[in-house]
Design a protein around this motif. Structure first.
Motif, PDB file in Angstrom:
ATOM      1  N   UNK A   7       0.770  -1.264  -0.042  1.00 46.65           N
ATOM      2  CA  UNK A   7      -0.063  -0.104  -0.041  1.00 46.65           C
ATOM      3  C   UNK A   7       0.797   1.303  -0.085  1.00 46.65           C
ATOM      4  N   UNK A   8       2.051   1.259  -0.568  1.00 49.45           N
ATOM      5  CA  UNK A   8       2.978   2.252  -0.816  1.00 49.45           C
ATOM      6  C   UNK A   8       2.734   2.640  -2.359  1.00 49.45           C
ATOM      7  N   UNK A   9       2.588   4.139  -2.490  1.00 49.24           N
ATOM      8  CA  UNK A   9       2.425   4.519  -3.869  1.00 49.24           C
ATOM      9  C   UNK A   9       3.859   4.724  -4.573  1.00 49.24           C
ATOM     10  N   UNK A  10       4.184   3.982  -5.563  1.00 44.86           N
ATOM     11  CA  UNK A  10       5.383   4.018  -6.185  1.00 44.86           C
ATOM     12  C   UNK A  10       5.683   5.429  -7.267  1.00 44.86           C
ATOM     13  N   UNK A  11       6.962   5.379  -7.541  1.00 41.71           N
ATOM     14  CA  UNK A  11       7.063   6.507  -8.760  1.00 41.71           C
ATOM     15  C   UNK A  11       6.543   7.760  -8.373  1.00 41.71           C
ATOM     16  N   UNK A  63       6.163   5.059  -1.283  1.00 35.83           N
ATOM     17  CA  UNK A  63       5.888   5.450  -0.161  1.00 35.83           C
ATOM     18  C   UNK A  63       5.870   6.730   0.385  1.00 35.83           C
ATOM     19  N   UNK A  64       6.246   7.808  -0.352  1.00 34.93           N
ATOM     20  CA  UNK A  64       6.606   8.919   0.042  1.00 34.93           C
ATOM     21  C   UNK A  64       5.163   9.681   0.302  1.00 34.93           C
ATOM     22  N   UNK A  65       4.941  10.446   1.436  1.00 35.85           N
ATOM     23  CA  UNK A  65       3.529  11.073   1.775  1.00 35.85           C
ATOM     24  C   UNK A  65       3.270  11.981   0.568  1.00 35.85           C
ATOM     25  N   UNK A  66       4.110  12.581  -0.195  1.00 40.32           N
ATOM     26  CA  UNK A  66       3.781  13.457  -1.372  1.00 40.32           C
ATOM     27  C   UNK A  66       2.757  12.643  -2.379  1.00 40.32           C
ATOM     28  N   UNK A  67       3.150  11.345  -2.322  1.00 41.90           N
ATOM     29  CA  UNK A  67       2.236  10.511  -3.139  1.00 41.90           C
ATOM     30  C   UNK A  67       1.093   9.951  -2.489  1.00 41.90           C
ATOM     31  N   UNK A  68       1.019   9.388  -1.289  1.00 40.86           N
ATOM     32  CA  UNK A  68       0.113   8.754  -0.607  1.00 40.86           C
ATOM     33  C   UNK A  68      -1.107   9.797  -0.316  1.00 40.86           C
ATOM     34  N   UNK A  69      -0.743  10.758   0.004  1.00 42.79           N
ATOM     35  CA  UNK A  69      -1.648  12.011   0.186  1.00 42.79           C
ATOM     36  C   UNK A  69      -2.818  12.069  -0.972  1.00 42.79           C
ATOM     37  N   UNK A  70      -2.370  12.406  -2.281  1.00 46.56           N
ATOM     38  CA  UNK A  70      -3.199  12.689  -3.453  1.00 46.56           C
ATOM     39  C   UNK A  70      -4.127  11.167  -3.726  1.00 46.56           C
ATOM     40  N   UNK A  71      -3.503  10.299  -3.384  1.00 43.98           N
ATOM     41  CA  UNK A  71      -4.343   8.962  -4.062  1.00 43.98           C
ATOM     42  C   UNK A  71      -5.555   8.958  -2.886  1.00 43.98           C
ATOM     43  N   UNK A  72      -5.439   9.295  -1.680  1.00 40.89           N
ATOM     44  CA  UNK A  72      -6.374   9.331  -0.781  1.00 40.89           C
ATOM     45  C   UNK A  72      -7.307  10.434  -1.248  1.00 40.89           C
ATOM     46  N   UNK A  73      -6.710  11.587  -1.464  1.00 40.49           N
ATOM     47  CA  UNK A  73      -7.738  12.667  -1.795  1.00 40.49           C
ATOM     48  C   UNK A  73      -8.905  12.229  -3.018  1.00 40.49           C
ATOM     49  N   UNK A  74      -8.086  11.506  -4.001  1.00 34.55           N
ATOM     50  CA  UNK A  74      -8.852  10.937  -5.341  1.00 34.55           C
ATOM     51  C   UNK A  74      -9.627   9.949  -4.971  1.00 34.55           C
ATOM     52  N   UNK A  75      -9.481   9.198  -3.908  1.00 39.24           N
ATOM     53  CA  UNK A  75     -10.520   8.107  -3.497  1.00 39.24           C
ATOM     54  C   UNK A  75     -11.614   8.830  -2.837  1.00 39.24           C
ATOM     55  N   UNK A  76     -11.347   9.838  -1.913  1.00 35.35           N
ATOM     56  CA  UNK A  76     -12.153  10.880  -1.228  1.00 35.35           C
ATOM     57  C   UNK A  76     -13.295  11.255  -2.265  1.00 35.35           C
ATOM     58  N   UNK A  77     -12.683  11.940  -3.403  1.00 31.94           N
ATOM     59  CA  UNK A  77     -13.430  12.599  -4.014  1.00 31.94           C
ATOM     60  C   UNK A  77     -14.546  11.663  -4.892  1.00 31.94           C
ATOM     61  N   UNK A  78     -13.913  10.439  -5.169  1.00 35.91           N
ATOM     62  CA  UNK A  78     -14.861   9.384  -5.963  1.00 35.91           C
ATOM     63  C   UNK A  78     -16.073   8.922  -4.960  1.00 35.91           C
ATOM     64  N   UNK A  79     -15.728   8.798  -3.557  1.00 39.60           N
ATOM     65  CA  UNK A  79     -16.570   8.277  -2.737  1.00 39.60           C
ATOM     66  C   UNK A  79     -17.775   9.537  -2.294  1.00 39.60           C
ATOM     67  N   UNK A  80     -17.260  10.696  -2.325  1.00 35.39           N
ATOM     68  CA  UNK A  80     -17.955  11.941  -1.759  1.00 35.39           C
ATOM     69  C   UNK A  80     -19.340  11.945  -2.297  1.00 35.39           C
ATOM     70  N   UNK A  81     -20.533  11.970  -1.675  1.00 33.01           N
ATOM     71  CA  UNK A  81     -21.768  11.826  -2.085  1.00 33.01           C
ATOM     72  C   UNK A  81     -22.485  12.946  -1.415  1.00 33.01           C
ATOM     73  N   UNK A  82     -21.727  14.092  -1.124  1.00 30.83           N
ATOM     74  CA  UNK A  82     -22.363  15.512  -0.721  1.00 30.83           C
ATOM     75  C   UNK A  82     -21.492  16.677  -1.034  1.00 30.83           C
ATOM     76  N   UNK A  83     -21.919  17.316  -1.958  1.00 30.85           N
ATOM     77  CA  UNK A  83     -21.268  18.455  -2.550  1.00 30.85           C
ATOM     78  C   UNK A  83     -21.112  19.786  -1.661  1.00 30.85           C
ATOM     79  N   UNK A  84     -20.337  19.811  -0.810  1.00 27.50           N
ATOM     80  CA  UNK A  84     -20.375  21.009   0.190  1.00 27.50           C
ATOM     81  C   UNK A  84     -19.127  21.684   0.288  1.00 27.50           C
TER      82      UNK A  84
END
Length: 367
Positions: A320-324, A346-367
């Motif tokens: 679960x480490x983001x590569x490249x 596994x650099x946090x610079x990469x871990x962070x935005x993959x989670x943001x993108x997952x969040x955006x896909x899941x988000x079901x309220x637009x606030x």
């Protein structure tokens, strides 16, 4: 990447709820029916839980990239109603509070990279209504403007494109936590100033005024920062139209540079540059958010955002480490310098935005 197992019931598109008249939810399956192992619920959960147990990176004080990953994980916990995950993330932060066991890791500089530390206590306050975290976060937000420039901008303004996320996110979270419009107005004014100064006619952004290269993650910070701000900026805010114009111009440019593999390059407009995961995740996040809110044409940008997400997930390894992930990069007006940047795992610079993108896909309220 090792095979993942799809979690049943996770293929909801998540577009219900509209905050403004111009928002239009997407009703097709662009953001559903994921290949096995690519669902945002599964990927987001795995990366968020991995973050809980991850050691600090880079510096003796908490690095901004860690704060960005913390925010992504906390947001995932909120969106999936994962109280256990939220509690673990909150407990991880408690030692960093004043007087805590890890208080020596608190950053101290009056600098955007340090001040963003306040985002985490503010997000915890948004979710838990705990007054001590609210007080902590607001302190950081107010400190950022305690010695403003004569034009009303923060004294931390420096016109590096990274700041279009780094600086604005703290004020945005202060607004979300308090409802005080002064934080939103500060934010919008700052964003407009950066747009007017740094956006090029093609829609992209040089790393800095004196460094004429379209560095992927630098532009990624811009894309993510504008998307986050537009989520919270009221339709009638006087600066909204300007920010939306800059955002759309950038998204149009990015569409032209997305590779056939779904990725963007470490230098956006150089085919010889390598596919870079952190910027690709940031651009995917920005496009997903725009499509879901109706700021972007769904038929044009939806497939690009989907390809971006699927491509980025392919760079998540069995740990679960983001590569490249491009290493931390200062500005330098030298092509060879950018092309030779090291690739990290596994650099946090990469871990962070993959989670943001997952969040955006899941988000079901637009606030």
């Amino acid at each position: 990447m090792l095979s993942r197992f799809v979690i049943s019931g996770c293929l909801l598109m998540g577009c219900a709820g509209v905050v403004s008249a111009q928002s239009a939810p997407v009703q097709d399956t662009t953001f559903a029916d994921w290949p096995a192992g690519d669902s945002p619920q599964e990927v987001g959960k795995q990366l968020a839980e991995h973050f809980v147990t991850s050691p600090h990176q880079y510096t003796k004080t908490i690095h901004y990239s860690e704060i960005c990953a913390w925010y992504g994980a906390l947001t995932f916990a909120q969106l999936t109603h994962d109280d256990a995950l939220r509690e673990k993330l909150t407990k991880k932060f408690e030692p960093l509070m004043p007087g805590g066991a890890e208080a020596e890791r608190r950053p101290e500089r009056h600098h955007v990279d340090d001040s963003i530390f306040g985002v985490v206590p503010l997000e915890i306050a948004v979710q838990t209504k705990d007054a001590k975290f609210l007080k902590e976060g607001v302190w950081w937000a107010d400190r950022q403007w305690e010695s403003p420039q004569s034009d009303g901008l923060s004294g931390e303004t420096r016109y590096w494109i990274d700041d279009m996320y780094m600086l604005t996110m703290l004020q945005l979270e202060a607004y979300r936590a308090t409802g005080d419009k002064k934080y939103l107005d500060r934010d919008a004014k700052e964003m407009v100033s950066y747009l007017d100064k740094l956006q090029q006619t093609n829609g992209l952004f040089y790393h800095a005024p004196d460094v004429k290269y379209f560095w992927g993650r630098g532009d990624g910070w811009v894309a993510a920062g504008m998307a986050e701000m537009l989520r919270s900026l009221p339709e009638n805010h006087p600066d909204r139209a300007r920010i939306l114009k800059g955002y759309r111009l950038m998204m149009s440019a990015l569409l032209q540079y997305q590779g056939k593999d779904g990725m963007w390059r470490e230098l956006i407009d150089h085919d010889e540059a390598w596919p870079e995961s952190s910027s690709s995740a940031m651009f995917s996040f920005a496009m997903i958010t725009g499509v879901k809110h109706g700021w972007l044409d769904a038929k044009t940008y939806g497939p690009a955002a989907r390809r971006g997400w699927i491509a980025v997930v392919g760079y998540v390894d069995q740990n679960n480490d983001v590569t490249q992930v491009c290493e931390g990069t200062g500005k330098k007006d030298d092509l060879a310098y950018y092309l030779a940047r090291k690739r990290r795992t596994g650099d946090f610079h990469g871990q962070a935005p993959v989670m943001w993108a997952a969040d955006a896909l899941i988000r079901d309220d637009m606030h």
